[in-house]
Design an enzyme around this catalytic site. Structure first.
Site, PDB file in Angstrom:
ATOM      1  N   GLY A  37     -13.353 -36.331  23.716  1.00  0.00           N
ATOM      2  CA  GLY A  37     -12.779 -36.953  23.699  1.00  0.00           C
ATOM      3  C   GLY A  37     -12.684 -36.547  21.961  1.00  0.00           C
ATOM      4  O   GLY A  37     -12.007 -36.303  20.840  1.00  0.00           O
ATOM      5  N   ASP A  58     -20.639 -27.227  24.770  1.00  0.00           N
ATOM      6  CA  ASP A  58     -19.915 -28.064  25.467  1.00  0.00           C
ATOM      7  C   ASP A  58     -20.775 -28.023  26.450  1.00  0.00           C
ATOM      8  O   ASP A  58     -20.269 -26.808  27.106  1.00  0.00           O
ATOM      9  CB  ASP A  58     -18.824 -28.862  25.332  1.00  0.00           C
ATOM     10  CG  ASP A  58     -18.657 -30.079  26.300  1.00  0.00           C
ATOM     11  OD1 ASP A  58     -19.249 -30.157  27.238  1.00  0.00           O
ATOM     12  OD2 ASP A  58     -18.402 -31.600  25.254  1.00  0.00           O
ATOM     13  N   ASN A  66     -10.168 -37.185  32.141  1.00  0.00           N
ATOM     14  CA  ASN A  66     -10.529 -35.961  31.053  1.00  0.00           C
ATOM     15  C   ASN A  66      -8.803 -35.914  30.546  1.00  0.00           C
ATOM     16  O   ASN A  66      -8.841 -35.982  28.981  1.00  0.00           O
ATOM     17  CB  ASN A  66     -10.750 -34.801  30.270  1.00  0.00           C
ATOM     18  CG  ASN A  66     -12.626 -34.879  30.889  1.00  0.00           C
ATOM     19  OD1 ASN A  66     -13.088 -33.763  31.338  1.00  0.00           O
ATOM     20  ND2 ASN A  66     -13.446 -35.916  30.710  1.00  0.00           N
ATOM     21  N   ASN A 127     -23.474 -39.529  24.648  1.00  0.00           N
ATOM     22  CA  ASN A 127     -25.445 -40.466  24.949  1.00  0.00           C
ATOM     23  C   ASN A 127     -25.707 -40.402  23.893  1.00  0.00           C
ATOM     24  O   ASN A 127     -25.986 -39.581  23.183  1.00  0.00           O
ATOM     25  CB  ASN A 127     -25.370 -39.143  26.432  1.00  0.00           C
ATOM     26  CG  ASN A 127     -25.859 -38.009  25.952  1.00  0.00           C
ATOM     27  OD1 ASN A 127     -26.812 -37.841  25.668  1.00  0.00           O
ATOM     28  ND2 ASN A 127     -24.857 -36.956  26.396  1.00  0.00           N
ATOM     29  N   CYS A 184     -18.079 -44.178  28.800  1.00  0.00           N
ATOM     30  CA  CYS A 184     -16.249 -43.603  29.050  1.00  0.00           C
ATOM     31  C   CYS A 184     -16.399 -43.947  30.409  1.00  0.00           C
ATOM     32  O   CYS A 184     -15.350 -44.519  31.167  1.00  0.00           O
ATOM     33  CB  CYS A 184     -15.818 -42.657  28.113  1.00  0.00           C
ATOM     34  SG  CYS A 184     -15.534 -42.862  26.198  1.00  0.00           S
ATOM     35  N   CYS A 322     -28.733 -27.878  50.331  1.00  0.00           N
ATOM     36  CA  CYS A 322     -29.634 -28.161  52.021  1.00  0.00           C
ATOM     37  C   CYS A 322     -28.651 -28.818  53.261  1.00  0.00           C
ATOM     38  O   CYS A 322     -26.861 -28.473  52.839  1.00  0.00           O
ATOM     39  CB  CYS A 322     -31.197 -28.589  51.623  1.00  0.00           C
ATOM     40  SG  CYS A 322     -30.745 -30.239  51.337  1.00  0.00           S
TER      41      CYS A 322
END
Lengths: 364, 79
Positions: A37, A58, A66, A127, A184, A322
């Site tokens: 963003g 990124d 998004n 974050n 967000c 698995c």
């Protein structure tokens, strides 16, 4: 140095900007960490305005949810790497710019090396761990970084570590406990908000490089888009935050090498369709393979993974599979502890894969 | 004496409004901080909570008066 006068004419015309400032932009390098963003508008404007070298970092892929705010990306690019798509698109906007594409996460292992390649860093992450890691790495390397962050209808902008100014830790000394401040993805965000805040960040980058105006150093700009209220709070540098010499804070300890990521069967199918270089490892027991298996997967039972780790390439992404996604999670932790950089756990295992992607497989 | 504390970011969600007006008297920023942490324990889990007085970052020893413009500014992570 000569440059394309037509392309940059309208900003070169500006009083107090001119050719000199344009040359400074063309000779500068900026790393944008996060191409979501905030990163999208930052990248678009820095590219348009003619920053000479731009790093796009990124590790994420484009998701449908998004697109309401990350308007550089297109619907038919869902599942593709943000960094790669962004670079492709931005090259067309301005071929003068040299792009470096980092399709990876910032970690303690790569932060100092990558950040050292650029003059200015832009924190467009989502974050706290990465924000503190960026701060500490920039303090160690003496690089200014332009910070932006959003919460619901509000945003924050500041410039840290600029000419001996305050750092992120002078404002917020330590990261909140997990889960207190939602991101967000959990809290929601209006599409236009990161666009506004990202534009403020791009504006600060230009001011830092071109040496014009007043930079938001030792100041925090807050913007509330619901009532159009802007405030500027002042704060002071603190010496103890400028003495960081090593990346070892608890604030980003899980970014020590890499983090475990989950991948859904549909996301994995998209990556495989795009021929992404993935190492698929099936950690089930031999007898379970009789029921079903994913064709391109290599079989290494969980109990052998520690011994046979040498058969895998730690630098390339690994997807562990698995029956239901539990044993593969244990295998993920094992590989992460061995220094593998990108490890995905297939959510719901082959059972969910069979239900969502390949109905021809036998459930058991 | 009553104070007006403007709330930003997640402090709005934790306190449940955009302005908080405690009736108690606080001599310093530190007293206000203690009151906030006791009334809204979740605020403590932010680990960092900037209190600004008259648009300036205020350390805990700063004296408060009821005419001061006080703001609570938490860290924000979204991007």
């Amino acid at each position: 140095m000569d440059f394309n006068r037509e392309r940059y004419n309208r900003q070169v015309l500006l009083k107090d900007f001119g050719e000199q400032a344009q040359l400074k932009l063309l000779n500068s390098s900026v790393l944008v960490i996060g191409a979501g963003g905030l990163g999208v508008p930052v990248l678009q404007y820095l590219t348009g305005m003619g920053v000479g070298k731009i790093g796009v970092m990124d590790h994420d892929t484009i998701s449908e949810n998004n697109l309401h705010r990350q308007v550089l990306y297109a619907t038919d690019e869902i599942g593709s790497s943000k960094a790669r798509v962004a670079v492709e698109r931005l090259k067309r906007l301005n071929p003068d710019v040299e792009f470096l594409c980092f399709n990876e996460q910032l970690t303690v292992n790569n932060a100092l090396l990558i950040i050292s390649l650029f003059d200015v860093i832009v924190d467009c992450t989502d974050n706290f761990q990465t924000r503190y890691l960026i701060n500490d790495a920039c303090v160690i390397l003496n690089k200014p970084f332009v910070y932006g962050a959003i919460h619901q209808y509000e945003g924050q902008v500041s410039v840290f570590n600029y000419q001996g100014g305050a750092t992120y830790r002078c404002l917020f000394p330590a990261a909140p406990e997990n889960g207190v401040v939602a991101d967000c993805n959990a809290n929601g965000v209006l599409g236009v908000l990161p666009g506004i805040i990202g534009c403020y960040q791009a504006n600060e980058v230009v001011k830092v490089i071109a040496g014009i105006g007043e930079v938001l150093t030792n100041k925090l700009l807050t913007i509330d888009t619901l009532n159009n209220k802007q405030s500027v709070f002042k704060f002071q540098p603190k010496q103890e935050n400028q003495n960081i010499t090593q990346l070892r804070s608890d604030d980003y300890k899980t970014l020590c090498s890499s983090t475990l990521m989950s991948i859904t069967p549909l996301e994995l199918a998209q990556k495989l369709a795009l021929n992404e270089a993935l190492q698929l490892i099936d950690v089930r027991e031999q007898y379970e393979l009789v029921y079903c298996e994913i064709e391109s997967a290599v079989h290494i039972p969980l109990r052998e993974i520690r011994m046979r780790v040498g058969e895998l390439d730690p630098m390339n992404p690994v997807v562990l599979i698995c029956h239901h996604g539990i044993r593969s999670r244990i295998a993920c932790e094992e590989l992460l502890s061995k220094g593998f950089t990108t490890v995905y756990n297939l959510e719901g295992g082959i059972d969910r894969w069979a239900r969502e992607v390949d109905n021809s497989l036998q459930l058991y | 004496m009553s104070y007006t504390v403007l709330l930003f970011g997640v402090t709005k969600d934790i306190i449940g409004s955009s302005v908080y007006c405690p009736n108690d008297e606080f001599y310093t920023v530190g007293h206000l901080r203690e009151h906030l942490y006791q009334s809204f324990p979740l605020l403590q889990k932010l680990n960092s909570l900037m209190i600004a007085v008259n648009m300036n970052y205020a350390e805990d020893h700063i004296m408060l008066s009821s005419t001061d413009e006080i703001a609570l500014i938490p860290p924000v992570s979204g991007g």
